[in-house]
Design a protein around this motif. Structure first.
Motif, PDB file in Angstrom:
ATOM      1  N   VAL A 114       0.864  -1.172   0.000  1.00 14.18           N
ATOM      2  CA  VAL A 114       0.000   0.000   0.000  1.00 14.18           C
ATOM      3  C   VAL A 114       0.898   1.219   0.000  1.00 14.18           C
ATOM      4  O   VAL A 114       1.722   1.394   0.898  1.00 14.18           O
ATOM      5  N   ARG A 115       0.745   2.054  -1.016  1.00 17.20           N
ATOM      6  CA  ARG A 115       1.537   3.285  -1.108  1.00 17.20           C
ATOM      7  C   ARG A 115       0.976   4.347  -0.169  1.00 17.20           C
ATOM      8  O   ARG A 115      -0.161   4.249   0.287  1.00 17.20           O
ATOM      9  N   ASN A 116       1.752   5.372   0.070  1.00 14.40           N
ATOM     10  CA  ASN A 116       1.322   6.474   0.936  1.00 14.40           C
ATOM     11  C   ASN A 116       0.035   7.124   0.451  1.00 14.40           C
ATOM     12  O   ASN A 116      -0.740   7.641   1.253  1.00 14.40           O
ATOM     13  N   ASP A 117      -0.209   7.113  -0.863  1.00 12.21           N
ATOM     14  CA  ASP A 117      -1.413   7.738  -1.412  1.00 12.21           C
ATOM     15  C   ASP A 117      -2.625   6.800  -1.412  1.00 12.21           C
ATOM     16  O   ASP A 117      -3.679   7.146  -1.928  1.00 12.21           O
ATOM     17  N   GLY A 118      -2.474   5.590  -0.818  1.00  8.62           N
ATOM     18  CA  GLY A 118      -3.586   4.654  -0.726  1.00  8.62           C
ATOM     19  C   GLY A 118      -3.728   3.724  -1.913  1.00  8.62           C
ATOM     20  O   GLY A 118      -4.644   2.906  -1.963  1.00  8.62           O
ATOM     21  N   ARG A 119      -2.828   3.826  -2.900  1.00  5.97           N
ATOM     22  CA  ARG A 119      -2.866   2.925  -4.059  1.00  5.97           C
ATOM     23  C   ARG A 119      -2.273   1.574  -3.653  1.00  5.97           C
ATOM     24  O   ARG A 119      -1.266   1.506  -2.957  1.00  5.97           O
ATOM     25  N   ILE A 120      -2.901   0.499  -4.121  1.00  6.32           N
ATOM     26  CA  ILE A 120      -2.430  -0.853  -3.840  1.00  6.32           C
ATOM     27  C   ILE A 120      -1.673  -1.359  -5.051  1.00  6.32           C
ATOM     28  O   ILE A 120      -2.140  -1.240  -6.185  1.00  6.32           O
ATOM     29  N   VAL A 121      -0.506  -1.945  -4.800  1.00  2.54           N
ATOM     30  CA  VAL A 121       0.377  -2.413  -5.865  1.00  2.54           C
ATOM     31  C   VAL A 121       0.645  -3.901  -5.691  1.00  2.54           C
ATOM     32  O   VAL A 121       0.926  -4.365  -4.587  1.00  2.54           O
ATOM     33  N   LEU A 122       0.532  -4.667  -6.779  1.00  2.41           N
ATOM     34  CA  LEU A 122       0.904  -6.081  -6.781  1.00  2.41           C
ATOM     35  C   LEU A 122       2.422  -6.160  -6.792  1.00  2.41           C
ATOM     36  O   LEU A 122       3.072  -5.654  -7.714  1.00  2.41           O
ATOM     37  N   THR A 123       3.001  -6.767  -5.758  1.00  2.00           N
ATOM     38  CA  THR A 123       4.457  -6.852  -5.646  1.00  2.00           C
ATOM     39  C   THR A 123       4.968  -8.292  -5.653  1.00  2.00           C
ATOM     40  O   THR A 123       6.156  -8.521  -5.504  1.00  2.00           O
ATOM     41  N   ASP A 124       4.078  -9.249  -5.820  1.00  2.00           N
ATOM     42  CA  ASP A 124       4.433 -10.664  -5.783  1.00  2.00           C
ATOM     43  C   ASP A 124       5.119 -11.061  -7.089  1.00  2.00           C
ATOM     44  O   ASP A 124       4.517 -10.998  -8.160  1.00  2.00           O
ATOM     45  N   ASP A 125       6.371 -11.475  -7.001  1.00  2.00           N
ATOM     46  CA  ASP A 125       7.154 -11.846  -8.184  1.00  2.00           C
ATOM     47  C   ASP A 125       6.644 -13.112  -8.869  1.00  2.00           C
ATOM     48  O   ASP A 125       7.022 -13.395 -10.003  1.00  2.00           O
ATOM     49  N   GLU A 126       5.802 -13.889  -8.190  1.00  2.00           N
ATOM     50  CA  GLU A 126       5.306 -15.134  -8.771  1.00  2.00           C
ATOM     51  C   GLU A 126       4.086 -14.932  -9.663  1.00  2.00           C
ATOM     52  O   GLU A 126       3.629 -15.881 -10.294  1.00  2.00           O
TER      53      GLU A 126
END
Length: 154
Positions: A114-126
């Motif tokens: 979760v970024r500071n601006d509330g955006r959710i990011v997929l970070t799973d390399d799989e």
């Protein structure tokens, strides 16, 4: 990394469904659900609060692979994800089930931030992001369309 949605959207809608492709090319569905246990989840910034806690889980029960979100959102009650087939309930923050047919199992997790601006990011390399919605919604992404080397058109 792929930007998915916002914490506000997940909390307002109760869940958010998207499709991914694993390292073997197989598609799977992932749900984002609110997590309100007072623990910071998913945030790499350390700025998470109760209002922006979100977790990501593979969209199926550990008992019989029943989908939680079938296109109408994830059935939830009091911070628990409910399996629509047998009623097993999974903690939305830990993924652990302490009752029903799926007792003593934990949902497979998917890494997000979760970024500071509330955006959710997929970070799973799989996993690679395919699209918003379920697998059926993403049928035309082009990767599975039949191809032909024939000169005959249909």
């Amino acid at each position: 990394m792929h930007e998915l949605t916002t914490v506000e959207t997940v909390h307002d809608e109760g869940s958010w469904l998207f499709t991914v492709r694993d390292q073997y090319g197989e598609r799977d569905e992932v749900i984002l659900v609110p997590c309100e246990d007072g623990v910071e989840h998913g945030s790499t910034s350390g700025q998470a609060t109760l209002d922006d806690s979100v977790e990501a889980w593979i969209n199926r029960c550990t008992h019989e692979a029943q989908r939680f979100d079938t296109g109408r959102g994830v059935p939830m009650r009091e911070g628990q994800i409910i399996c629509p087939k047998h009623g097993s309930m999974f903690d939305s923050c830990s993924g652990y089930c302490d009752n029903g047919e799926a007792v003593d199992t934990t949902l497979p997790s998917v890494d997000i931030s979760v970024r500071n601006d509330g955006r959710i990011v997929l970070t799973d390399d799989e996993f690679t992001f395919v699209g918003e919605g379920g697998i059926d919604d993403n049928e035309g992404d082009g990767d599975d369309d039949p191809t032909s080397t024939s000169h005959i058109g249909f």
